[in-house]
Write an enzyme that holds these catalytic residues in place. Sequence first.
Site, PDB file in Angstrom:
ATOM      1  N   HIS A  83       7.249  -5.701  -6.206  1.00 37.94           N
ATOM      2  CA  HIS A  83       6.462  -6.436  -5.203  1.00 37.94           C
ATOM      3  C   HIS A  83       4.992  -6.339  -5.559  1.00 37.94           C
ATOM      4  O   HIS A  83       4.503  -5.279  -5.931  1.00 37.94           O
ATOM      5  CB  HIS A  83       6.731  -5.919  -3.795  1.00 37.94           C
ATOM      6  CG  HIS A  83       6.621  -4.433  -3.650  1.00 37.94           C
ATOM      7  ND1 HIS A  83       7.591  -3.573  -4.117  1.00 37.94           N
ATOM      8  CD2 HIS A  83       5.641  -3.661  -3.133  1.00 37.94           C
ATOM      9  CE1 HIS A  83       7.215  -2.331  -3.870  1.00 37.94           C
ATOM     10  NE2 HIS A  83       6.027  -2.358  -3.278  1.00 37.94           N
TER      11      HIS A  83
ATOM     12  N   HIS B 191       1.236  -6.467  -4.318  1.00 37.21           N
ATOM     13  CA  HIS B 191       0.405  -6.335  -3.116  1.00 37.21           C
ATOM     14  C   HIS B 191      -0.792  -7.270  -3.228  1.00 37.21           C
ATOM     15  O   HIS B 191      -1.447  -7.334  -4.285  1.00 37.21           O
ATOM     16  CB  HIS B 191      -0.129  -4.907  -2.982  1.00 37.21           C
ATOM     17  CG  HIS B 191       0.905  -3.873  -2.659  1.00 37.21           C
ATOM     18  ND1 HIS B 191       1.223  -3.528  -1.377  1.00 37.21           N
ATOM     19  CD2 HIS B 191       1.694  -3.120  -3.465  1.00 37.21           C
ATOM     20  CE1 HIS B 191       2.163  -2.590  -1.388  1.00 37.21           C
ATOM     21  NE2 HIS B 191       2.466  -2.320  -2.648  1.00 37.21           N
TER      22      HIS B 191
HETATM   23  P1  AMP Z   1       5.033   0.436  -2.558  1.00 37.27           P
HETATM   24  O1  AMP Z   1       4.419   1.781  -2.342  1.00 37.27           O
HETATM   25  O2  AMP Z   1       4.260  -0.375  -3.562  1.00 37.27           O
HETATM   26  O3  AMP Z   1       6.510   0.525  -2.910  1.00 37.27           O
HETATM   27  O4  AMP Z   1       4.867  -0.329  -1.206  1.00 37.27           O
HETATM   28  C1  AMP Z   1       5.910  -0.696  -0.380  1.00 37.27           C
HETATM   29  C2  AMP Z   1       5.296  -1.488   0.732  1.00 37.27           C
HETATM   30  O5  AMP Z   1       6.316  -2.118   1.474  1.00 37.27           O
HETATM   31  C3  AMP Z   1       4.474  -0.640   1.723  1.00 37.27           C
HETATM   32  O6  AMP Z   1       3.152  -1.140   1.794  1.00 37.27           O
HETATM   33  C4  AMP Z   1       5.229  -0.816   3.030  1.00 37.27           C
HETATM   34  O7  AMP Z   1       4.387  -0.821   4.162  1.00 37.27           O
HETATM   35  C5  AMP Z   1       5.938  -2.145   2.819  1.00 37.27           C
HETATM   36  N1  AMP Z   1       7.136  -2.314   3.618  1.00 37.27           N
HETATM   37  C6  AMP Z   1       8.187  -1.471   3.705  1.00 37.27           C
HETATM   38  N2  AMP Z   1       9.121  -1.979   4.533  1.00 37.27           N
HETATM   39  C7  AMP Z   1       8.654  -3.178   4.954  1.00 37.27           C
HETATM   40  C8  AMP Z   1       9.157  -4.183   5.839  1.00 37.27           C
HETATM   41  N3  AMP Z   1      10.338  -4.043   6.447  1.00 37.27           N
HETATM   42  N4  AMP Z   1       8.399  -5.277   6.060  1.00 37.27           N
HETATM   43  C9  AMP Z   1       7.204  -5.420   5.454  1.00 37.27           C
HETATM   44  N5  AMP Z   1       6.676  -4.504   4.607  1.00 37.27           N
HETATM   45  C10 AMP Z   1       7.387  -3.391   4.370  1.00 37.27           C
END
Ligand code: AMP
Length: 140
Positions: free
Chosen positions: A103, A105
């Site tokens: 993903h 950001h």
């Molecule tokens: P990472 O540390 O790059 O894996 O970031 C994962 C991101 O996914 C974090 O910023 C979380 O807040 C976000 N996240 C996790 N679950 C959800 C969800 N159900 N809807 C939207 N964002 C999410």
Amino acid sequence: MIFSVVTCIFCKIGTGEIPAHKVYEDDSALAFLDIKPHAGGHTVVIPKKHGETVFDLSQDDVQKLMLSVTKTMQRIQYVLNPDGFNVGWNHNTAGGQVVPHLHIHIFPRYLNDNGGSMHSIITNPGNESVENIAKRFQKK
Ligand code: AMP
Ligand code: ZN
């Protein structure tokens, strides 16, 4: 169904099993608001094909994803009109990745929002000189 990994939280968002606030969507990617935003309009863009990191995607998929990220930024620019962006991804646990579905950001940025730049993610250059590291690239 393109999203296929049933245990993956982001695949579940893709199939609609878990709700999310959509920002942008096309054939190969979906962008939605991060549930714990680090900036107003913090958005994540996911490829519709499950892969843990960018290394798990084909060249074609990576190209399409980059285009989707740009389109998502344009959508955010149109709706929220930020002054700038930070865009990037956490790759593997060492890079801060928690969700094992690639993903990207997108942080919308505003003048005087007290945020830093990419350079503030890590300030530990280690002991090896730039010249030494350059030599390692020449050898391999
Ligand atoms: P990472 O540390 O790059 O894996 O970031 C994962 C991101 O996914 C974090 O910023 C979380 O807040 C976000 N996240 C996790 N679950 C959800 C969800 N159900 N809807 C939207 N964002 C999410
Ligand atoms: Zn997934």
